[in-house]
Design a protein around this motif. Structure first.
Motif, PDB file in Angstrom:
ATOM      1  N   HIS A 187     136.931  19.557  18.746  1.00  0.00           N
ATOM      2  CA  HIS A 187     137.259  19.604  20.045  1.00  0.00           C
ATOM      3  C   HIS A 187     138.330  20.638  20.519  1.00  0.00           C
ATOM      4  CE1 HIS A 187     137.749  17.784  23.996  1.00  0.00           C
ATOM      5  NE2 HIS A 187     139.219  17.893  23.904  1.00  0.00           N
ATOM      6  N   SER A 188     138.173  21.225  21.571  1.00  0.00           N
ATOM      7  CA  SER A 188     139.103  22.186  21.936  1.00  0.00           C
ATOM      8  C   SER A 188     139.666  21.976  23.447  1.00  0.00           C
ATOM      9  CB  SER A 188     138.551  23.529  21.836  1.00  0.00           C
ATOM     10  OG  SER A 188     139.431  24.565  22.230  1.00  0.00           O
ATOM     11  N   VAL A 189     140.933  22.182  23.578  1.00  0.00           N
ATOM     12  CA  VAL A 189     141.435  21.944  24.885  1.00  0.00           C
ATOM     13  C   VAL A 189     142.746  22.994  25.025  1.00  0.00           C
ATOM     14  CG1 VAL A 189     142.779  19.964  23.861  1.00  0.00           C
ATOM     15  CG2 VAL A 189     142.295  20.090  26.658  1.00  0.00           C
ATOM     16  N   ASP A 190     142.870  23.483  26.206  1.00  0.00           N
ATOM     17  CA  ASP A 190     143.696  24.562  26.342  1.00  0.00           C
ATOM     18  C   ASP A 190     143.970  25.533  25.441  1.00  0.00           C
ATOM     19  OD1 ASP A 190     144.547  23.013  28.833  1.00  0.00           O
ATOM     20  OD2 ASP A 190     146.012  21.860  27.929  1.00  0.00           O
ATOM     21  N   GLY A 191     143.062  25.932  25.053  1.00  0.00           N
ATOM     22  CA  GLY A 191     142.658  27.121  23.931  1.00  0.00           C
ATOM     23  C   GLY A 191     143.369  26.786  22.231  1.00  0.00           C
ATOM     24  N   VAL A 192     143.437  25.354  22.309  1.00  0.00           N
ATOM     25  CA  VAL A 192     143.782  24.904  21.013  1.00  0.00           C
ATOM     26  C   VAL A 192     142.603  24.002  20.395  1.00  0.00           C
ATOM     27  CG1 VAL A 192     145.510  23.366  19.491  1.00  0.00           C
ATOM     28  CG2 VAL A 192     146.210  24.616  21.690  1.00  0.00           C
ATOM     29  N   VAL A 193     142.185  24.350  19.179  1.00  0.00           N
ATOM     30  CA  VAL A 193     141.070  23.763  18.613  1.00  0.00           C
ATOM     31  C   VAL A 193     141.569  22.564  17.453  1.00  0.00           C
ATOM     32  CG1 VAL A 193     138.993  24.095  17.196  1.00  0.00           C
ATOM     33  CG2 VAL A 193     139.876  25.611  18.722  1.00  0.00           C
ATOM     34  N   PHE A 194     141.057  21.264  17.741  1.00  0.00           N
ATOM     35  CA  PHE A 194     141.493  20.111  16.613  1.00  0.00           C
ATOM     36  C   PHE A 194     140.198  19.816  15.826  1.00  0.00           C
ATOM     37  CE2 PHE A 194     144.787  20.226  19.769  1.00  0.00           C
ATOM     38  CZ  PHE A 194     145.820  19.755  19.163  1.00  0.00           C
ATOM     39  N   ALA A 195     140.087  19.643  14.431  1.00  0.00           N
ATOM     40  CA  ALA A 195     139.326  19.349  13.659  1.00  0.00           C
ATOM     41  C   ALA A 195     139.573  18.143  12.943  1.00  0.00           C
ATOM     42  CB  ALA A 195     138.817  20.437  13.101  1.00  0.00           C
ATOM     43  N   SER A 196     138.653  17.164  12.738  1.00  0.00           N
ATOM     44  CA  SER A 196     139.258  16.089  12.192  1.00  0.00           C
ATOM     45  C   SER A 196     138.122  15.542  11.255  1.00  0.00           C
ATOM     46  CB  SER A 196     139.446  14.558  12.945  1.00  0.00           C
ATOM     47  OG  SER A 196     138.450  14.427  13.674  1.00  0.00           O
ATOM     48  N   GLY A 197     138.392  14.799  10.023  1.00  0.00           N
ATOM     49  CA  GLY A 197     137.639  14.513   8.983  1.00  0.00           C
ATOM     50  C   GLY A 197     138.053  13.421   7.834  1.00  0.00           C
ATOM     51  N   GLU A 198     137.666  13.691   6.707  1.00  0.00           N
ATOM     52  CA  GLU A 198     137.894  12.779   5.706  1.00  0.00           C
ATOM     53  C   GLU A 198     139.081  12.725   5.191  1.00  0.00           C
ATOM     54  OE1 GLU A 198     134.561  13.302   3.173  1.00  0.00           O
ATOM     55  OE2 GLU A 198     133.099  12.903   4.050  1.00  0.00           O
ATOM     56  N   ARG A 239     142.854  15.276  26.610  1.00  0.00           N
ATOM     57  CA  ARG A 239     142.771  16.011  27.844  1.00  0.00           C
ATOM     58  C   ARG A 239     143.670  17.116  27.602  1.00  0.00           C
ATOM     59  NH1 ARG A 239     140.649  12.682  31.531  1.00  0.00           N
ATOM     60  NH2 ARG A 239     140.436  10.312  30.708  1.00  0.00           N
ATOM     61  N   SER A 240     144.623  17.252  26.641  1.00  0.00           N
ATOM     62  CA  SER A 240     145.373  18.275  26.410  1.00  0.00           C
ATOM     63  C   SER A 240     145.871  18.129  25.046  1.00  0.00           C
ATOM     64  CB  SER A 240     146.679  18.157  27.147  1.00  0.00           C
ATOM     65  OG  SER A 240     147.736  17.194  26.849  1.00  0.00           O
ATOM     66  N   PRO A 241     146.638  19.183  24.382  1.00  0.00           N
ATOM     67  CA  PRO A 241     146.832  19.068  23.114  1.00  0.00           C
ATOM     68  C   PRO A 241     148.025  18.036  22.870  1.00  0.00           C
ATOM     69  CG  PRO A 241     147.026  21.547  23.733  1.00  0.00           C
ATOM     70  CD  PRO A 241     146.679  20.559  24.991  1.00  0.00           C
ATOM     71  N   THR A 242     148.519  17.841  23.833  1.00  0.00           N
ATOM     72  CA  THR A 242     149.860  16.410  23.717  1.00  0.00           C
ATOM     73  C   THR A 242     149.256  15.073  24.342  1.00  0.00           C
ATOM     74  OG1 THR A 242     150.424  16.955  25.965  1.00  0.00           O
ATOM     75  CG2 THR A 242     151.476  17.985  23.928  1.00  0.00           C
ATOM     76  N   ASP A 243     147.608  15.114  24.278  1.00  0.00           N
ATOM     77  CA  ASP A 243     147.114  13.888  24.693  1.00  0.00           C
ATOM     78  C   ASP A 243     145.804  13.783  23.956  1.00  0.00           C
ATOM     79  OD1 ASP A 243     146.461  11.384  25.809  1.00  0.00           O
ATOM     80  OD2 ASP A 243     146.130  12.351  27.861  1.00  0.00           O
ATOM     81  N   LEU A 244     145.752  13.069  22.898  1.00  0.00           N
ATOM     82  CA  LEU A 244     144.409  13.188  22.040  1.00  0.00           C
ATOM     83  C   LEU A 244     144.289  11.690  21.653  1.00  0.00           C
ATOM     84  CD1 LEU A 244     144.716  16.401  20.156  1.00  0.00           C
ATOM     85  CD2 LEU A 244     143.284  15.964  22.008  1.00  0.00           C
ATOM     86  N   VAL A 245     142.954  11.658  21.406  1.00  0.00           N
ATOM     87  CA  VAL A 245     142.574  10.256  20.785  1.00  0.00           C
ATOM     88  C   VAL A 245     141.584  10.586  19.662  1.00  0.00           C
ATOM     89  CG1 VAL A 245     141.288   8.142  21.103  1.00  0.00           C
ATOM     90  CG2 VAL A 245     142.886   8.929  22.949  1.00  0.00           C
ATOM     91  N   PHE A 246     142.200  10.249  18.352  1.00  0.00           N
ATOM     92  CA  PHE A 246     141.323  10.261  17.239  1.00  0.00           C
ATOM     93  C   PHE A 246     140.666   8.667  16.686  1.00  0.00           C
ATOM     94  CE2 PHE A 246     144.228  13.461  17.261  1.00  0.00           C
ATOM     95  CZ  PHE A 246     143.368  14.776  16.562  1.00  0.00           C
ATOM     96  N   VAL A 247     139.678   8.711  16.216  1.00  0.00           N
ATOM     97  CA  VAL A 247     138.886   7.430  15.804  1.00  0.00           C
ATOM     98  C   VAL A 247     138.264   7.474  14.543  1.00  0.00           C
ATOM     99  CG1 VAL A 247     138.647   6.721  18.139  1.00  0.00           C
ATOM    100  CG2 VAL A 247     136.715   7.777  17.253  1.00  0.00           C
TER     101      VAL A 247
END
Length: 371
Positions: A98-109, A144-152
């Motif tokens: 997921h990317s927001v405001d030019g920052v990409v976040f990737a999650s996994g194992e 919604r932003s790099p300082t407001d993320l939800v990971f599940v």
């Protein structure tokens, strides 16, 4: 013939007839790039204008001791102007991006969270949390932003960590309080739904967080039978339509109205398991799943191509909200050998020649221009 099936049949006959006068009919909604080494691709995020995209995945189910490089089991890939390029590698498979405001976040194992910025590269963010039953797989991320993320997430192991819902403020992860039933189930994906946030998971679980209360509540969904896993949810920006998909053996397609009521679409029983959905607008969504299945919605029905672009399972789909590019990804995720390969489907790329990490690859098939 049921009304919905009749509409789809008429649409198919009209499209095939129209294309017959202009040469062979297109094979699918997408063109396909297959047999990409390095492991399956499990998610894609496409920029609103379609100028750039990021894909995440890795060697799914492969014994790390069998991998060519144990520090490169997972990968984050950038797509731009026909070029796919690996920009980050990880010792763990990456399941969502997921990317927001030019920052990409990737999650996994193994509780892996990567942060990537162009020009700065990748950094791994430590969760700073204790999981007595083992680090979870973080199957989904949005925010919604790099300082407001939800990971599940959760765990595929029967005795592994379940019911993982993490809220991230840019510095600290906090495990959120969720309804009791969800605490013992895997949570798979998260999506913004207007001002609210939705999470879906096993046992037909749908959770919602509203900004007014900031607490998580469970929504009511129709009975889904024994095949009741919901894998992915996607909504329009205004949340006037949300669609969720799931099912392992038999597909599940659910719609959420603007008022919050969920309904099970009758098309569900005609489909194999579905795992990916992206809602473009109220009358257009793309859905993917097992056996290379792709669906696209029109104003009044679903369009299911008579031929598929691939037989590989497809795991996710995403596209440009203000452009034409749509990307679906999957591959040989059920083959736990280090030779596991990825498949990428594209729509709106307007080209047939591509490169992946510098090596030329070519798309096959032809995308139907209209649905």
């Amino acid at each position: 013939m049921q009304p919905r099936r009749r509409i789809v049949a008429l649409a198919l006959s009209g499209l095939v007839a129209a294309s017959a006068s202009c040469g062979p009919p297109p094979t699918d909604v997408f063109v396909a790039i297959g047999a990409i080494p390095g492991g399956a691709l499990l998610s894609a995020w496409v920029a609103p204008d379609g100028a750039r995209a990021y894909l995440a995945g890795g060697l799914v189910g492969v014994d790390p001791s069998m991998a060519p490089d144990r520090m490169a089991i997972g990968r984050l890939v950038r797509y731009e102007q026909g070029r796919f390029e690996t920009v980050c590698r990880s010792p763990s498979v990456l399941w969502w991006v997921h990317s927001v405001d030019g920052v990409v976040f990737a999650s996994g194992e193994n509780g892996t969270v990567l942060r990537f910025e162009e020009g700065r590269g990748c950094t791994q963010i430590q969760l700073g949390l204790d999981f007595p039953s083992g680090a979870p797989t973080l199957w989904g991320v949005s925010g919604r932003s790099p300082t407001d993320l939800v990971f599940v997430g959760g765990s595929a192991a029967p005795d592994g960590t379940k019911g993982v819902l993490l809220e991230y403020d840019g510095a600290t992860f906090r495990r959120a309080t969720i309804p009791a039933r969800a605490q013992s189930e895997n949570l798979f994906k998260v999506s913004l739904a207007g001002s609210a946030t939705l999470v879906v998971g096993a046992r037909g679980i749908v959770l919602r967080r509203d900004p007014s209360s900031m607490s998580w509540v469970e929504e009511t969904v129709p009975a889904l039978g024994g095949d009741d896993t919901i894998f992915t949810v996607s909504c329009t920006a205004t949340a006037d339509r949300c669609t969720a998909v799931g099912g392992v053996g038999v597909g599940r397609v659910l719609h959420r109205s603007a008022g919050g009521a969920w309904t099970l679409d009758p098309i569900s029983d005609e489909l194999p398991g579905m795992s990916g959905v992206w809602v473009h607008r109220a009358d257009r969504a793309f859905i993917v799943g097992n056996n290379g299945t792709t669906l696209a919605t029109t104003a009044s029905s679903f369009y299911r191509p008579p031929m598929t672009a691939t037989r590989d399972p497809l795991h996710a789909v995403h596209g440009a909200s203000a452009g034409s590019l749509v990307i679906a990804v999957g591959g040989e995720m059920l083959d736990p050998r280090p030779t596991q390969r990825a498949t990428i489907l594209l729509r709106g790329a307007n080209r047939s020649d591509f490169t992946f990490d510098g090596a030329p690859v070519r798309a096959t098939g032809s995308a139907r221009p209209d649905l």
